[in-house]
Design an enzyme around this catalytic site. Structure first.
Site, PDB file in Angstrom:
ATOM      1  CD  GLU A 116       2.777   2.338   3.346  1.00 29.87           C
ATOM      2  OE1 GLU A 116       1.698   2.109   2.789  1.00 29.87           O
ATOM      3  OE2 GLU A 116       3.770   1.578   3.231  1.00 29.87           O
ATOM      4  CD  GLU A 136       6.404   3.685  -1.172  1.00 34.12           C
ATOM      5  OE1 GLU A 136       6.386   3.240  -0.017  1.00 34.12           O
ATOM      6  OE2 GLU A 136       6.519   4.907  -1.429  1.00 34.12           O
TER       7      GLU A 136
END
Length: 263
Positions: A116, A136
């Site tokens: 990210e 995740e």
């Protein structure tokens, strides 16, 4: 020249017009805690005008293994979790839509929040040791640092779904082919190339730099008719700047380098 680190886990030094930010938690594979994320924003937004480009890289064997999960361990608090995610959004927005272009050097783990972070930079240089993952989905959580917005724009939604649903990891070569990075180089060659490119970017005209960072991505996402108008306004603004006029005169006088073939 070294400058004071904005927070623990980060170090900063200045090389001419380029500031180099190093993620400095190698024992944690440079996992990001809240203070580091806020520190990245503080550093990038606090540099003086003489700094015209930024390079981010990681100390040790990895770029960044993502969120320090110790920060989300324990009894969940919904309100606090939302604010935590929004804090990452603000910091990474400061990187993507700041005053200067940001280059990232990716090696080893580029995982979760590390991916990210990389996606919020403008130019990504991967070394062959780099591997990309979004674990995740396997850990019962979800992207929280803007990755669900930025990463599909780089590599496509189906591939992001694949990575999150199955735990798929991309090699540096696969990531380059998918669009996760613009450059792929041998191990150890990333930082020198990033510095070379950052120095080139530092030399472009102020209004052009602003247009590339702020206008171009918004034009690309806009309705075409709005995009065309925005482009016309931005192009007209840039070309009327004194610096642009001087550069055009230099080109016409054969004082500026011509575009040549790669290599």
């Amino acid at each position: 020249m070294s400058v004071q680190s904005p927070t623990a886990g980060l170090s900063v030094h200045v090389d001419g017009a380029v500031a180099v930010i190093r993620l400095s938690r190698p024992a944690k594979r440079n996992a990001l805690n809240e203070a580091m994320v806020a520190g990245l924003s503080k550093a990038v937004t606090g540099f003086p005008p003489a700094i015209r480009a930024v390079v981010i890289h990681g100390e040790g064997d990895h770029f960044c293994a993502g969120l320090d999960l110790g920060e989300v361990d324990g009894e969940p608090d919904l309100a606090a979790a939302i604010q935590h995610s929004l804090g990452w959004h603000r910091s990474f927005q400061d990187l993507q839509y700041g005053r200067v272009p940001v280059f990232s050097v990716l090696h080893g783990a580029v995982v979760g929040g590390g991916f990210e972070l990389a996606a919020a930079t403008h130019v990504r240089i991967a070394e062959r040791s780099a591997f990309f993952a979004l674990p995740e989905g396997q850990r019962g959580i979800f992207l929280g640092g803007g990755g669900s917005v930025r990463i599909p724009r780089l590599i496509g939604t189906p591939l992001v779904q694949d990575m999150m649903l199955t735990g798929r990891t991309l090699s540096a070569e696969e990531a380059r082919a998918a669009g996760a990075c613009q450059y792929l180089v041998d191990d150890g060659a990333g930082l020198p190339l990033a510095m070379e490119l950052a120095r080139k970017a530092a030399g472009i005209a102020d209004m052009t730099r602003f247009a590339v960072i702020h206008a171009l991505p918004r034009i690309a996402e806009a309705d075409p008719h709005i995009g065309y108008l925005t482009e016309a306004l931005m192009a007209s603004t840039a070309q009327t700047m004194p610096e642009a006029k001087e550069r055009v005169r230099d080109f016409l006088a054969k004082k500026a380098a011509k575009v040549t073939r790669p290599g």
